[in-house]
Design a protein around this motif. Structure first.
Motif, short mmCIF file in Angstrom:
data_model
loop_
_atom_site.label_atom_id
_atom_site.label_comp_id
_atom_site.label_asym_id
_atom_site.label_seq_id
_atom_site.Cartn_x
_atom_site.Cartn_y
_atom_site.Cartn_z
N VAL A 98 0.79 -0.95 0.29
CA VAL A 98 0.00 -0.16 0.33
C VAL A 98 0.70 1.12 -0.23
N ASP A 99 1.75 1.13 -0.07
CA ASP A 99 2.82 2.27 0.63
C ASP A 99 3.19 2.80 -0.83
N LEU A 100 2.76 2.00 -1.33
CA LEU A 100 3.53 3.23 -3.16
C LEU A 100 2.19 3.41 -3.56
N ARG A 101 0.98 3.30 -3.53
CA ARG A 101 -0.69 3.08 -3.55
C ARG A 101 -0.64 4.78 -3.11
N ILE A 102 0.10 4.60 -1.75
CA ILE A 102 -0.90 5.93 -0.27
C ILE A 102 -0.13 6.73 -1.63
N TRP A 103 1.64 6.90 -1.09
CA TRP A 103 2.38 7.68 -2.72
C TRP A 103 1.34 9.31 -3.59
N GLN A 104 0.62 8.56 -3.69
CA GLN A 104 -0.14 9.06 -5.14
C GLN A 104 -1.57 9.71 -3.90
N MET B 178 -1.31 10.72 -1.17
CA MET B 178 -0.27 11.65 -0.77
C MET B 178 -0.27 13.25 -1.53
N THR B 179 0.41 13.07 -2.47
CA THR B 179 0.52 13.85 -3.52
C THR B 179 -0.99 14.38 -3.80
N TRP B 180 -2.17 14.22 -4.04
CA TRP B 180 -3.01 14.82 -3.79
C TRP B 180 -2.88 15.91 -2.70
N LYS B 181 -3.14 15.15 -1.47
CA LYS B 181 -4.31 15.53 -0.46
C LYS B 181 -2.88 16.79 -0.24
N TYR B 182 -1.57 16.66 -0.19
CA TYR B 182 -0.27 17.81 0.33
C TYR B 182 -0.25 18.79 -1.08
N ASP B 183 -0.81 18.45 -2.04
CA ASP B 183 -0.68 19.31 -3.42
C ASP B 183 0.62 19.64 -3.57
N ILE C 20 10.14 -8.05 -16.10
CA ILE C 20 9.13 -8.31 -15.60
C ILE C 20 9.06 -6.86 -14.17
N ASP C 21 7.28 -7.09 -14.36
CA ASP C 21 7.78 -6.11 -13.82
C ASP C 21 7.08 -6.32 -11.69
N SER C 22 7.04 -6.13 -11.15
CA SER C 22 6.54 -6.03 -9.40
C SER C 22 5.53 -5.82 -9.14
N ILE C 23 5.69 -5.80 -7.88
CA ILE C 23 3.82 -5.74 -7.27
C ILE C 23 4.33 -4.24 -6.68
N ARG C 24 4.63 -3.26 -6.62
CA ARG C 24 5.06 -2.19 -5.83
C ARG C 24 4.99 -1.27 -7.13
N TRP C 25 5.60 -1.70 -8.72
CA TRP C 25 5.29 -0.91 -9.62
C TRP C 25 3.70 -1.03 -10.05
N GLU C 26 2.98 -2.11 -10.06
CA GLU C 26 1.19 -1.70 -10.07
C GLU C 26 1.24 -1.22 -9.06
N MET C 27 1.48 -1.06 -7.99
CA MET C 27 0.59 -0.47 -6.68
C MET C 27 0.86 0.96 -7.62
N LEU C 28 2.03 1.46 -7.52
CA LEU C 28 2.78 2.93 -8.19
C LEU C 28 1.73 3.02 -9.28
N ARG C 29 1.43 2.02 -10.16
CA ARG C 29 0.12 2.23 -11.43
C ARG C 29 -1.24 2.71 -10.12
N GLU C 30 -1.73 2.19 -10.00
CA GLU C 30 -2.68 1.29 -9.34
C GLU C 30 -3.09 3.46 -8.57
N GLY C 31 -1.94 3.60 -7.80
CA GLY C 31 -1.78 5.37 -7.32
C GLY C 31 -2.57 6.88 -8.46
N LEU C 32 -1.37 6.21 -9.17
CA LEU C 32 -1.66 6.66 -10.10
C LEU C 32 -3.04 7.36 -11.09
N GLU C 33 -4.07 5.63 -10.64
CA GLU C 33 -4.99 5.80 -11.42
C GLU C 33 -5.94 6.43 -10.80
#
Length: 175
Positions: free
Chosen positions: A13-19, A21-26, A94-107
């Protein structure tokens, strides 16, 4: 920890929550310095061998220091020992789960952006004030998701539930 990080031994979830936080903190973007840092030239010089990121997940700096497991690696080479002879590799990384979570966060971030745009359009078109107000409240990330930069949910279902509400509001405003 307790900060959201990109290391492979942190919660996905850490990588997904980055985005979120990006929204929350502008914040106006996120920088990932590298996605395929499979070995450090300095580490090769020290050991005489290429690092196999499948067996040694540590990210090494150019001076030999440790950065953390998975740092600089979101995609991996095919699972082949880089220090042995082998047939040519014709498959991609080969992609990682972290890569997929970063993509999910971007979505997720895109949902916030789409709702913000739908709200602006609805206001210009004179939409129902209460409908607009309900949608605007969704743009504020609740404490159940992010309390502050070091306290946030580890439950992806909480994120999915909020994203569903964002999607429903987008659809309602775009009717």
């Amino acid at each position: 920890a307790p900060w959201a990080g990109l290391f492979s031994d942190h919660n996905a979830v850490d990588l997904r929550i980055w985005q979120w936080m990006t929204w929350k903190y502008d914040v106006q973007g996120a920088l990932v310095w590298r996605v395929s840092y499979w070995y450090s030239p300095e580490r090769v010089r020290q050991t005489g061998a290429y690092q196999n990121p499948w067996e040694d997940p540590m990210g090494w700096s150019s001076t030999g220091g440790r950065w953390g497991n998975g740092d600089g690696r979101f995609i991996y080479p095919p699972n082949v020992d880089p220090n042995t002879e082998h047939e040519p590799i014709v498959t991609g990384p080969i992609d990682s789960i972290r890569w997929e979570m970063l993509r999910e966060g971007l979505e997720d971030f895109e949902y916030f952006q789409l709702l913000s745009e739908a709200i602006d359009k609805a206001k210009k078109e004179g939409a129902d004030a209460e409908t607009v107000a309900q949608a605007e409240r969704l743009l504020s990330i609740p404490a159940a998701i992010i309390v502050d930069k070091s306290q946030f949910t580890q439950d992806p279902q909480t994120l999915y539930a909020h994203r569903k509400r964002l999607a429903e509001a987008i659809e309602k405003l775009n009717r």
